[in-house]
Design a protein around this motif. Structure first.
Motif, PDB file in Angstrom:
ATOM      1  N   ALA A  33       0.835  -1.207   0.000  1.00  0.00           N
ATOM      2  CA  ALA A  33       0.000   0.000   0.000  1.00  0.00           C
ATOM      3  C   ALA A  33       0.869   1.256   0.000  1.00  0.00           C
ATOM      4  O   ALA A  33       0.560   2.245  -0.681  1.00  0.00           O
ATOM      5  N   VAL A  34       1.962   1.222   0.763  1.00  0.00           N
ATOM      6  CA  VAL A  34       2.897   2.344   0.786  1.00  0.00           C
ATOM      7  C   VAL A  34       3.503   2.540  -0.608  1.00  0.00           C
ATOM      8  O   VAL A  34       3.600   3.672  -1.109  1.00  0.00           O
ATOM      9  N   ALA A  35       3.898   1.449  -1.248  1.00  0.00           N
ATOM     10  CA  ALA A  35       4.477   1.528  -2.593  1.00  0.00           C
ATOM     11  C   ALA A  35       3.472   2.095  -3.589  1.00  0.00           C
ATOM     12  O   ALA A  35       3.840   2.872  -4.488  1.00  0.00           O
TER      13      ALA A  35
ATOM     14  N   MET B 260      14.209   9.592   2.132  1.00  0.00           N
ATOM     15  CA  MET B 260      14.177  10.751   1.235  1.00  0.00           C
ATOM     16  C   MET B 260      15.059  10.538   0.001  1.00  0.00           C
ATOM     17  O   MET B 260      14.788  11.084  -1.065  1.00  0.00           O
ATOM     18  N   LYS B 261      16.111   9.732   0.151  1.00  0.00           N
ATOM     19  CA  LYS B 261      16.959   9.389  -1.000  1.00  0.00           C
ATOM     20  C   LYS B 261      16.147   8.768  -2.126  1.00  0.00           C
ATOM     21  O   LYS B 261      16.457   8.927  -3.307  1.00  0.00           O
ATOM     22  N   PHE B 262      15.095   8.053  -1.758  1.00  0.00           N
ATOM     23  CA  PHE B 262      14.274   7.345  -2.742  1.00  0.00           C
ATOM     24  C   PHE B 262      12.956   8.072  -3.028  1.00  0.00           C
ATOM     25  O   PHE B 262      12.036   7.482  -3.585  1.00  0.00           O
ATOM     26  N   GLY B 263      12.891   9.349  -2.638  1.00  0.00           N
ATOM     27  CA  GLY B 263      11.731  10.158  -2.986  1.00  0.00           C
ATOM     28  C   GLY B 263      10.547  10.033  -2.060  1.00  0.00           C
ATOM     29  O   GLY B 263       9.453  10.528  -2.371  1.00  0.00           O
ATOM     30  N   TYR B 264      10.723   9.375  -0.911  1.00  0.00           N
ATOM     31  CA  TYR B 264       9.643   9.297   0.071  1.00  0.00           C
ATOM     32  C   TYR B 264       9.628  10.570   0.917  1.00  0.00           C
ATOM     33  O   TYR B 264      10.690  11.144   1.188  1.00  0.00           O
ATOM     34  N   PRO B 265       8.473  11.002   1.380  1.00  0.00           N
ATOM     35  CA  PRO B 265       8.452  12.060   2.387  1.00  0.00           C
ATOM     36  C   PRO B 265       8.959  11.502   3.716  1.00  0.00           C
ATOM     37  O   PRO B 265       8.984  10.274   3.901  1.00  0.00           O
ATOM     38  N   PRO B 266       9.378  12.366   4.632  1.00  0.00           N
ATOM     39  CA  PRO B 266       9.907  11.859   5.899  1.00  0.00           C
ATOM     40  C   PRO B 266       8.852  11.135   6.728  1.00  0.00           C
ATOM     41  O   PRO B 266       7.676  11.502   6.722  1.00  0.00           O
ATOM     42  N   ALA B 267       9.299  10.099   7.418  1.00  0.00           N
ATOM     43  CA  ALA B 267       8.444   9.395   8.374  1.00  0.00           C
ATOM     44  C   ALA B 267       8.507  10.145   9.700  1.00  0.00           C
ATOM     45  O   ALA B 267       9.596  10.333  10.244  1.00  0.00           O
TER      46      ALA B 267
ATOM     47  N   GLN C 139      -3.304  14.107  -0.264  1.00  0.00           N
ATOM     48  CA  GLN C 139      -4.493  14.904   0.065  1.00  0.00           C
ATOM     49  C   GLN C 139      -4.314  16.349  -0.391  1.00  0.00           C
ATOM     50  O   GLN C 139      -5.219  16.933  -0.987  1.00  0.00           O
ATOM     51  N   VAL C 140      -3.141  16.921  -0.115  1.00  0.00           N
ATOM     52  CA  VAL C 140      -2.871  18.306  -0.525  1.00  0.00           C
ATOM     53  C   VAL C 140      -2.913  18.426  -2.046  1.00  0.00           C
ATOM     54  O   VAL C 140      -3.373  19.445  -2.595  1.00  0.00           O
ATOM     55  N   LEU C 141      -2.481  17.390  -2.734  1.00  0.00           N
ATOM     56  CA  LEU C 141      -2.454  17.409  -4.192  1.00  0.00           C
ATOM     57  C   LEU C 141      -3.806  17.012  -4.812  1.00  0.00           C
ATOM     58  O   LEU C 141      -3.964  17.016  -6.039  1.00  0.00           O
ATOM     59  N   GLY C 142      -4.782  16.673  -3.966  1.00  0.00           N
ATOM     60  CA  GLY C 142      -6.092  16.269  -4.458  1.00  0.00           C
ATOM     61  C   GLY C 142      -6.119  14.883  -5.062  1.00  0.00           C
ATOM     62  O   GLY C 142      -6.971  14.570  -5.892  1.00  0.00           O
ATOM     63  N   LEU C 143      -5.174  14.036  -4.631  1.00  0.00           N
ATOM     64  CA  LEU C 143      -5.041  12.701  -5.213  1.00  0.00           C
ATOM     65  C   LEU C 143      -5.426  11.583  -4.259  1.00  0.00           C
ATOM     66  O   LEU C 143      -5.341  10.411  -4.625  1.00  0.00           O
ATOM     67  N   ARG C 144      -5.825  11.932  -3.073  1.00  0.00           N
ATOM     68  CA  ARG C 144      -6.167  10.891  -2.096  1.00  0.00           C
ATOM     69  C   ARG C 144      -7.580  10.401  -2.363  1.00  0.00           C
ATOM     70  O   ARG C 144      -8.509  11.209  -2.462  1.00  0.00           O
ATOM     71  N   THR C 145      -7.728   9.086  -2.420  1.00  0.00           N
ATOM     72  CA  THR C 145      -9.044   8.514  -2.715  1.00  0.00           C
ATOM     73  C   THR C 145      -9.661   7.921  -1.465  1.00  0.00           C
ATOM     74  O   THR C 145      -8.983   7.654  -0.492  1.00  0.00           O
TER      75      THR C 145
ATOM     76  N   LYS D  33       3.221   5.785  -3.016  1.00  0.00           N
ATOM     77  CA  LYS D  33       4.454   6.408  -3.524  1.00  0.00           C
ATOM     78  C   LYS D  33       4.388   6.526  -5.047  1.00  0.00           C
ATOM     79  O   LYS D  33       4.828   7.547  -5.623  1.00  0.00           O
ATOM     80  N   ALA D  34       3.847   5.534  -5.711  1.00  0.00           N
ATOM     81  CA  ALA D  34       3.723   5.581  -7.175  1.00  0.00           C
ATOM     82  C   ALA D  34       2.794   6.714  -7.610  1.00  0.00           C
ATOM     83  O   ALA D  34       3.053   7.408  -8.607  1.00  0.00           O
ATOM     84  N   LYS D  35       1.714   6.936  -6.851  1.00  0.00           N
ATOM     85  CA  LYS D  35       0.809   8.053  -7.143  1.00  0.00           C
ATOM     86  C   LYS D  35       1.533   9.389  -6.998  1.00  0.00           C
ATOM     87  O   LYS D  35       1.376  10.287  -7.828  1.00  0.00           O
ATOM     88  N   LEU D  36       2.328   9.514  -5.941  1.00  0.00           N
ATOM     89  CA  LEU D  36       3.073  10.746  -5.724  1.00  0.00           C
ATOM     90  C   LEU D  36       4.090  10.960  -6.835  1.00  0.00           C
ATOM     91  O   LEU D  36       4.231  12.072  -7.365  1.00  0.00           O
TER      92      LEU D  36
END
Length: 251
Positions: free
Chosen positions: A11-13, A195-202, A245-251, A16-19
Motif C-alpha cells: 500500500a505504501v508503494a 528521502m533518497k528514494f523520494g519518500y516524504p519523511p516518516a 491529500q494536498v495534491l487532491g489525489l487521495r481517494t 508512492k507511485a501516485k506521488l
C-alpha cells in the motif's frame, strides 16, 4: 514477513507511485509541505526525548522567538534539529552516500551549542540505555561497529527503502555510538534513507513512543525487524497520504 506487513508495504508503494506520477510538484505546494514536515518532525522527535516545547512553541522558536519558561537547551534542540534536517535535505539533493563522516556531521548539528565537546564524537565511555534490554557495545569497539554498520548498509541494497531505513535506524540505535542525541540522529538517518528514494519523511509521533521503544527493543534483542518496519511503514504512509491529500489525489 507476515502477510499484513507485506500488504502494508504494498500500500505504501502504491501511494508512492501516485506521488511520483504527480511530480514535479508545484513549488509553493512543495515549500508548504516541507515547512509542515520540518515542524512536525522536529516537534515529535524532540518530544520523544523529553523536550517539553509544544508544537506551537516549536513553531515560534523556529521563527526566532524565545518562549518563556523553557530552557535554553530546549530552544537549541528545536533549532538544531531544523538545521540537521536541512543538512540531510542537502545531502540527499547532492546524492551523497551514507558514510561515518556524514553520521558524525548530523550528530554535530544535533548537539551544537548543547554539548560541543561530544558533538560529532564517538563516546569515550560505556553507557546503558534506560529501559532497553540490550547493552551497547564497549566504546573501544565503536570504530569497528560503525564501520560494520556502513558495510551492512552498502550490502543491503536489495531491501526495499522502507525496510532498509527501519533496519538502518535500529542497527544504529543498538550501537548507540554517541553519549547523547542517538535517538534524534537515528531518526534523521531513517529519513535520510527514505528521502533518497523520494519518500516524504516518516514522522514517528510522540504518542507512539511506547510502541516505538518496544519495537526497537524487540529488534535489538531478537533481530526481528517486522515490528519496527511496520511502525516506520505506517509513519511513511501517513506522510504520503498528507501529500496526496494536498495534491487532491487521495481517494
Amino acid at each position: 514477513m507476515d502477510a499484513s506487513l507485506k500488504t502494508l508495504l504494498d500500500a505504501v508503494a502504491a501511494d508512492k507511485a501516485k506521488l511520483d506520477a504527480a511530480r514535479p510538484l508545484p513549488p509553493h505546494t512543495l515549500a508548504s509541505l516541507r515547512e509542515k514536515f520540518t515542524l512536525e518532525w522536529t516537534y515529535h522527535s524532540n518530544a520523544i526525548e523529553g523536550n517539553t516545547l509544544t508544537l506551537r512553541e516549536t513553531k515560534v522558536v523556529l521563527e526566532g522567538i524565545t518562549v518563556g519558561g523553557k530552557s535554553l537547551r530546549e530552544h537549541c534542540e528545536a533549532v538544531n534539529h531544523r538545521d540537521a534536517i536541512r543538512y540531510v535535505e542537502e545531502s540527499v539533493a547532492k546524492q551523497e552516500p551514507l558514510t561515518e563522516w556524514q553520521i558524525r556531521n548530523i550528530h554535530m548539528l544535533v548537539l551544537k551549542g548543547i554539548d560541543d565537546g561530544e558533538a560529532g564524537r564517538y563516546r569515550q565511555e560505556n553507557v546503558v540505555i534506560s529501559g532497553a534490554s540490550t547493552v551497547p557495545p564497549d566504546f573501544l569497539h565503536l570504530p569497528a561497529e560503525m564501520a560494520a554498520l556502513v558495510d551492512w548498509y552498502e550490502q543491503a541494497r536489495a531491501m526495499s527503502p522502507v525496510e532498509r531505513a527501519a533496519e538502518l535506524h535500529t542497527r544504529f540505535v543498538k550501537v548507540h555510538p554517541f553519549v547523547d542525541g542517538n535517538g534524534r540522529t537515528g531518526r534523521l538517518l531513517l529519513n535520510f534513507e527514505l528521502m533518497k528514494f523520494g519518500y516524504p519523511p516518516a514522522v514517528i509521533r510522540k504518542e507512539d513512543r511506547l510502541d516505538y521503544y518496544d519495537a526497537l527493543d524487540e529488534a535489538c534483542v531478537s533481530g526481528a525487524f517486522e515490528g519496527i518496519t511496520r511502525l516506520v511503514a505506517e509513519s511513511v504512509q501517513r506522510s504520503l497520504q498528507t501529500y496526496l491529500q494536498v495534491l487532491g489525489l487521495r481517494t
